[in-house]
Design a protein around this motif. Sequence first.
Motif, mmCIF file in Angstrom:
data_model
loop_
_atom_site.group_PDB
_atom_site.id
_atom_site.type_symbol
_atom_site.label_atom_id
_atom_site.label_comp_id
_atom_site.label_asym_id
_atom_site.label_seq_id
_atom_site.Cartn_x
_atom_site.Cartn_y
_atom_site.Cartn_z
ATOM 1 N N UNK A 32 2.799 -7.361 -6.351
ATOM 2 C CA UNK A 32 2.496 -5.929 -6.371
ATOM 3 C C UNK A 32 2.417 -5.454 -4.927
ATOM 4 N N UNK A 33 3.067 -4.348 -4.653
ATOM 5 C CA UNK A 33 2.901 -3.663 -3.371
ATOM 6 C C UNK A 33 2.342 -2.298 -3.714
ATOM 7 N N UNK A 34 1.172 -1.983 -3.165
ATOM 8 C CA UNK A 34 0.518 -0.724 -3.503
ATOM 9 C C UNK A 34 -0.086 -0.069 -2.283
ATOM 10 N N UNK A 35 -0.110 1.226 -2.315
ATOM 11 C CA UNK A 35 -0.812 2.003 -1.295
ATOM 12 C C UNK A 35 -1.898 2.767 -2.031
ATOM 13 N N UNK A 36 -3.128 2.610 -1.596
ATOM 14 C CA UNK A 36 -4.237 3.269 -2.279
ATOM 15 C C UNK A 36 -5.249 3.804 -1.282
ATOM 16 N N UNK A 37 -6.041 4.754 -1.755
ATOM 17 C CA UNK A 37 -7.097 5.329 -0.922
ATOM 18 C C UNK A 37 -8.368 4.564 -1.214
ATOM 19 N N UNK A 38 -8.890 3.891 -0.197
ATOM 20 C CA UNK A 38 -10.073 3.053 -0.356
ATOM 21 C C UNK A 38 -11.325 3.906 -0.481
ATOM 22 N N UNK A 39 -12.413 3.265 -0.889
ATOM 23 C CA UNK A 39 -13.679 3.978 -1.054
ATOM 24 C C UNK A 39 -14.215 4.511 0.272
ATOM 25 N N UNK A 40 -13.745 3.955 1.407
ATOM 26 C CA UNK A 40 -14.177 4.480 2.702
ATOM 27 C C UNK A 40 -13.256 5.594 3.201
ATOM 28 N N UNK A 41 -12.314 6.031 2.338
ATOM 29 C CA UNK A 41 -11.437 7.147 2.666
ATOM 30 C C UNK A 41 -10.175 6.755 3.412
ATOM 31 N N UNK A 42 -10.017 5.486 3.726
ATOM 32 C CA UNK A 42 -8.853 5.016 4.468
ATOM 33 C C UNK A 42 -7.715 4.700 3.502
ATOM 34 N N UNK A 43 -6.493 5.050 3.880
ATOM 35 C CA UNK A 43 -5.328 4.691 3.082
ATOM 36 C C UNK A 43 -4.917 3.276 3.457
ATOM 37 N N UNK A 44 -4.862 2.416 2.457
ATOM 38 C CA UNK A 44 -4.611 0.992 2.670
ATOM 39 C C UNK A 44 -3.341 0.600 1.928
ATOM 40 N N UNK A 45 -2.504 -0.199 2.572
ATOM 41 C CA UNK A 45 -1.334 -0.773 1.918
ATOM 42 C C UNK A 45 -1.626 -2.242 1.668
ATOM 43 N N UNK A 46 -1.548 -2.643 0.406
ATOM 44 C CA UNK A 46 -1.828 -4.022 0.046
ATOM 45 C C UNK A 46 -0.641 -4.666 -0.639
ATOM 46 N N UNK A 47 -0.424 -5.926 -0.349
ATOM 47 C CA UNK A 47 0.650 -6.691 -0.980
ATOM 48 C C UNK A 47 0.047 -7.933 -1.604
ATOM 49 N N UNK A 48 0.260 -8.071 -2.928
ATOM 50 C CA UNK A 48 -0.211 -9.261 -3.619
ATOM 51 C C UNK A 48 0.974 -10.202 -3.803
ATOM 52 N N UNK A 49 0.835 -11.394 -3.271
ATOM 53 C CA UNK A 49 1.894 -12.394 -3.388
ATOM 54 C C UNK A 49 1.815 -13.075 -4.746
ATOM 55 N N UNK A 50 2.775 -13.936 -5.014
ATOM 56 C CA UNK A 50 2.835 -14.637 -6.294
ATOM 57 C C UNK A 50 1.612 -15.510 -6.541
ATOM 58 N N UNK A 51 0.960 -15.976 -5.482
ATOM 59 C CA UNK A 51 -0.220 -16.823 -5.650
ATOM 60 C C UNK A 51 -1.512 -15.993 -5.769
ATOM 61 N N UNK A 52 -1.372 -14.700 -5.979
ATOM 62 C CA UNK A 52 -2.492 -13.761 -6.199
ATOM 63 C C UNK A 52 -3.359 -13.544 -4.955
ATOM 64 N N UNK A 53 -2.814 -13.801 -3.767
ATOM 65 C CA UNK A 53 -3.548 -13.491 -2.539
ATOM 66 C C UNK A 53 -3.048 -12.162 -1.993
ATOM 67 N N UNK A 54 -3.958 -11.384 -1.426
ATOM 68 C CA UNK A 54 -3.642 -10.062 -0.921
ATOM 69 C C UNK A 54 -3.600 -10.052 0.600
ATOM 70 N N UNK A 55 -2.683 -9.266 1.136
ATOM 71 C CA UNK A 55 -2.668 -8.961 2.559
ATOM 72 C C UNK A 55 -2.694 -7.442 2.689
ATOM 73 N N UNK A 56 -3.387 -6.954 3.721
ATOM 74 C CA UNK A 56 -3.568 -5.512 3.876
ATOM 75 C C UNK A 56 -3.091 -5.045 5.235
ATOM 76 N N UNK A 57 -2.616 -3.810 5.237
ATOM 77 C CA UNK A 57 -2.192 -3.182 6.498
ATOM 78 C C UNK A 57 -2.891 -1.858 6.656
#
Length: 143
Positions: free
Chosen positions: A118-143
């Motif tokens: 999954x590649x998603x861009x979402x607005x975090x609870x602190x108001x920051x827009x975060x881009x997250x990528x979930x790899x096949x092993x279910x680990x997330x990386x954020x930008x």
Amino acid sequence: MIQKLRDRLTNGKKDNKGFTLVELIVVIVILAILAAILIPGLLKWIDKAKEEQYALEARNIYLAAQSEVAAEYAADSTATPPAMSDDAAKTRISTLAGVTVNSITVTYKTGTWDIDTIVTEFKSSDGKTVTGTMAANKTWTFA
């Protein structure tokens, strides 16, 4: 003569109020050293806490997307897995996850309805827009 000396020493102690400049400088230097040691550690804790918050919010998005996929599969298991990038799917995922999802791209494992990435861009609870990528092993990386 001894009496005069005693009087001088006694009167001198009564007039000696407050701290000397050297004592104040020593205290300020000690406080500065403590701050220099503690502040970087505190900032690392804050960054780690934000990263964990992003991971929790991203996990909620993953669970919401998984729920949407399960609902689509239950409706018609012969169809192809949904793209999830349309506005209706983003709205449903945002509602389920409790996070505002700006964009989402879901990749499935070959020939299955199982979510691979999954590649998603979402607005975090602190108001920051975060881009997250979930790899096949279910680990997330954020930008």
